[in-house]
Write an enzyme that holds these catalytic residues in place. Structure first.
Site, PDB file in Angstrom:
ATOM      1  N   PHE A  54       4.270  -8.311   7.961  1.00 26.03           N
ATOM      2  CA  PHE A  54       3.634  -9.520   8.480  1.00 26.03           C
ATOM      3  C   PHE A  54       3.722 -10.662   7.494  1.00 26.03           C
ATOM      4  O   PHE A  54       3.616 -11.820   7.861  1.00 26.03           O
ATOM      5  CB  PHE A  54       2.161  -9.251   8.811  1.00 26.03           C
ATOM      6  CG  PHE A  54       1.325  -8.917   7.597  1.00 26.03           C
ATOM      7  CD1 PHE A  54       0.784  -9.919   6.805  1.00 26.03           C
ATOM      8  CD2 PHE A  54       1.094  -7.601   7.244  1.00 26.03           C
ATOM      9  CE1 PHE A  54       0.023  -9.619   5.688  1.00 26.03           C
ATOM     10  CE2 PHE A  54       0.331  -7.286   6.137  1.00 26.03           C
ATOM     11  CZ  PHE A  54      -0.203  -8.297   5.353  1.00 26.03           C
ATOM     12  N   LEU A  57      -0.892 -10.632   1.881  1.00 24.14           N
ATOM     13  CA  LEU A  57      -2.345 -10.705   1.891  1.00 24.14           C
ATOM     14  C   LEU A  57      -2.772 -11.264   0.546  1.00 24.14           C
ATOM     15  O   LEU A  57      -2.346 -10.787  -0.502  1.00 24.14           O
ATOM     16  CB  LEU A  57      -2.968  -9.328   2.107  1.00 24.14           C
ATOM     17  CG  LEU A  57      -4.477  -9.367   2.305  1.00 24.14           C
ATOM     18  CD1 LEU A  57      -4.836  -9.841   3.698  1.00 24.14           C
ATOM     19  CD2 LEU A  57      -5.103  -8.012   2.036  1.00 24.14           C
ATOM     20  N   ASP A 162      -3.527   3.306  16.561  1.00 25.24           N
ATOM     21  CA  ASP A 162      -3.060   3.258  15.167  1.00 25.24           C
ATOM     22  C   ASP A 162      -4.030   3.962  14.224  1.00 25.24           C
ATOM     23  O   ASP A 162      -4.347   3.456  13.148  1.00 25.24           O
ATOM     24  CB  ASP A 162      -2.858   1.807  14.734  1.00 25.24           C
ATOM     25  CG  ASP A 162      -1.937   1.697  13.517  1.00 25.24           C
ATOM     26  OD1 ASP A 162      -1.277   2.707  13.174  1.00 25.24           O
ATOM     27  OD2 ASP A 162      -1.884   0.619  12.906  1.00 25.24           O
TER      28      ASP A 162
END
Length: 448
Positions: A54, A57, A162
């Site tokens: 993604f 962080l 998940d």
């Protein structure tokens, strides 16, 4: 190296929560005149504490409150943008125990940014800290909470898909919810109730494998569409992982990743529940038998499952005092190590949880009441969109964008498809997403 650690190939870092104003903004933010990167009007971007497909962080800080937050940054030019979907799912979840707060979503320079509450270590990190075995008391305190957590997710018309220890985090040390088990990462979640027709999604086969192979249900291995039953079965596998230290289908080798996942599924089907749960209380086997017998459309009896474990908890004479196995150990955090003091466990929280347990015990086993949807609080934003975004019967869909974690030592996740024969020996069934960097272990080295 100890056998308990042999099959543990994990990498990646992660997770999140913040404080401050909540909002979804279209106002662009970026570097201020002083060169400090800002998200929104009040969140300063700090050091990198995690990464994945993604993006990154980052540790952040709310300059209005001086509280630490977590900031997920995703490049706007990402091949598979998903951050806005995650934001939408958090909004759909609303307020609930153990659901991370999301405070802001909007652009940040060349990135999309989501500011979340900063949480503590994941159950996988704590499992490591406890020499990779949890006591029955700790597992039961986890299980009772996670059944409720999954019931809440299901009450919002979502299935999670998940389950893995990396996706369940305790609160940040010093926070009032520090001993609450939180559920994170809704990148693979899906609406099982069609928002248009308000009906359950249809049963289908030949679906792609979605989730984490080590814990996923047998029906998921068989390519069947997932529903509520599969989330609960995956939880059962994770509970046994915590009690046993490992699962019989860990560490299997194959020439290709597709073959490896086939072997994992075959071994699960060939392992009787009685063997999997041998030397542990019968309730563990009863739980798995129940969830595996559920129909695709059937609403699970969450009260019955909770009562299985609360009754066992009482018979053992345990107190729901949040005295987990990791209490008293030094917990790593992105802002420095914290000694977990047993005295920090709130007596009030313990009493409140015992009250909840008693309430659950008083309910009949065949009671199938849904979680009270009125708990939603409009100022708690969370979210993600339900969409079956990944196709192909040979693809294992992993966190955030449907790709596999092959224990990439630099990014923590890999873009390698399941059909890729490379690095089979370092492929892990799990997808790490804890909030701080984990020590990397290479399976190749461990299996020599």
């Amino acid at each position: 190296m100890d056998n308990k650690k042999k099959d543990k190939d994990k990498s990646d870092d992660r997770m999140a929560r913040p404080s401050g104003r909540s909002g979804h903004s279209t106002r662009g933010t970026g570097s201020s005149s002083s060169g400090v990167l800002m998200v929104g009007p009040n969140f300063r971007v700090g050091k990198k504490i995690g990464c994945g497909n993604f993006g990154e962080l980052r540790l952040g800080k709310n300059l209005y409150t001086n509280e630490y937050v977590a900031i997920k940054l995703e490049p706007m030019k990402s091949r598979a943008p998903q951050l806005h979907l995650e934001y939408r799912f958090y909004k759909q979840l609303g307020s609930g125990d153990g659901i991370p707060q999301v405070y802001y979503f909007g652009p940040c320079g060349k990135y999309n940014a989501m500011v979340l509450e900063l949480l503590g270590p994941s159950l996988e990190d704590l499992f490591d800290l406890c020499d990779r075995t949890f006591s029955l008391k700790t597992v039961l305190m986890i299980a009772i909470q996670l059944i409720s957590r999954m019931e809440y997710v299901h009450s919002k018309n979502l299935i999670y898909r998940d389950v893995k220890p990396e996706n369940f985090l305790i609160g940040r040390p010093g926070n009032k919810a520090q001993q609450v088990i939180h559920i994170i990462d809704f990148g693979l979640a899906k609406e099982y109730i069609d928002p248009e027709t308000k009906k359950h999604i249809p049963y289908r086969e030949h679906k792609s494998l979605t989730g984490t192979a080590r814990y996923m249900s047998i029906n998921t291995h068989l390519g069947k569409e997932q529903s509520r039953r599969d989330d609960l079965e995956a939880l059962g596998h994770m509970f046994m992982y915590f009690l046993r230290g490992s699962l019989p289908w860990q560490g299997l080798k194959a020439d290709t990743l597709k073959e490896r996942y086939q072997k994992i599924g075959d071994t699960k089907r060939a392992t009787p529940i009685e063997v999997l749960c041998e030397n542990f209380p019968e309730e563990m086997a009863t739980y798995l038998r129940y969830v595996r017998r559920l129909d695709f459309f059937e609403k699970p009896d969450y009260d019955y499952l909770r009562k299985l474990f609360t009754d066992l908890f009482d018979r053992k004479g345990y107190m729901f005092d949040y005295e987990y196995d990791w209490i008293g150990k030094q917990l790593p955090t992105p802002v420095g190590a914290v000694q977990q003091d047993p005295a920090l466990s709130s007596n009030r929280e313990a009493h409140q949880h015992r009250d909840k347990i008693q309430q659950s015990k008083n309910q009949s086993a065949d009671h199938r009441a849904a979680w009270d949807s009125q708990q939603a609080n409009p100022h708690h934003l969370r979210a993600h969109l339900a969409a079956d975004r990944h196709g192909g019967s040979v693809q294992v869909v992993s966190s955030t964008n449907g790709e596999l974690n092959t224990d990439d030592p630099t990014a923590g996740r890999s873009n390698a498809p399941i059909t890729a024969p490379t690095e089979v020996e370092v492929m892990d069934e799990t997808k790490c997403c804890c909030f701080f960097k984990r020590r990397k272990r290479k399976t190749i080295q461990r299996h020599k």
